[in-house]
Design an enzyme around this catalytic site. Structure first.
Site, PDB file in Angstrom:
ATOM      1  N   PRO A  77       9.189 -65.653  37.843  1.00 54.12           N
ATOM      2  CG  PRO A  77       9.279 -64.261  35.958  1.00 54.12           C
ATOM      3  CD  PRO A  77       9.177 -65.706  36.357  1.00 54.12           C
ATOM      4  CG  ASP A 119       6.842 -73.411  40.318  1.00 55.21           C
ATOM      5  OD1 ASP A 119       7.114 -73.311  39.096  1.00 55.21           O
ATOM      6  OD2 ASP A 119       5.724 -73.139  40.788  1.00 55.21           O
TER       7      ASP A 119
END
Length: 209
Positions: free
Chosen positions: A91, A88
């Site tokens: 940012p 996963d």
């Protein structure tokens, strides 16, 4: 924390983090269960902003953006060497803060991590067939079920590529607006579209300013 699935995910992250010792990965100091049987862990507080937000706020140059990206790659490589896939990368899971004046990357949230080694046991391999784990836009085709192959370290490499694209252009390789309302099948179709090369995208955006 009162469902078996949540408890299993908690155990997964705790075990994954315990395997790793890298300055670019959040450290777990202690873990266990309370007298009531509730799990807990104490981990490093990680200040900072998502890597893309930090880069834009600090108006970083191309070289500095690439330096941050390489720090993230080094952290993920360490995880892979320990047999852990993040699954996963995005940012908000790659935080940046200044330490002694220098920008430092910390990768967080291994809650969906999967151990690649069979010796790790099944506790850290929690994806059931038909279950999609990850964040649309950053997930590899195999995570979305577009191809029937096991999820391995290449899925993280794919996500790192998406992260780099966004870090350089400010946009995802796929249209963010279309992605936000897309069904699973439409998301797969979006992934099949060839993205605009980063250099062309940046040049086009600059010409419109």
């Amino acid at each position: 924390m009162d469902t078996r699935q949540v408890l299993a995910r908690f155990a997964s992250e705790r075990q994954a983090l315990a395997l790793m010792d890298h300055p670019g990965i959040a450290h777990v100091f202690e873990a266990g269960e309370t007298e009531a049987g509730r799990p807990y862990f104490a981990m490093e507080y990680v200040p900072g902003a998502p890597i893309t937000e930090f880069a834009d706020r600090e108006r970083l140059s191309l070289r500095d953006r690439l330096d941050l990206f390489l720090q993230a790659c080094d952290a993920i490589q360490h995880a892979h060497q320990k047999g852990v896939i993040h699954r996963d990368i995005k940012p908000s899971n790659v935080l940046v803060a200044r330490r002694d004046g220098a920008a430092a990357v910390r990768v967080i949230d291994f809650g969906t991590a999967k151990a690649t080694g069979e010796e790790r046991g099944h506790a850290v391999s929690l994806t059931r067939e038909g279950t999609i784990i990850g964040t649309a836009g950053y997930m590899s085709p195999e995570q979305l079920g577009a191809v029937v192959v096991p999820v391995d370290t290449r899925s993280d490499i794919y996500a790192l590529g998406v992260l780099l694209y966004e870090l350089l252009t400010g946009e995802l390789p796929v249209d963010r607006t279309r992605l936000s309302t897309a069904s699973w099948l439409e998301t797969l179709q979006l992934l099949l579209e060839d993205p605009v090369p980063p250099a062309i995208r940046v040049s086009r955006d600059n010409s419109m300013e």
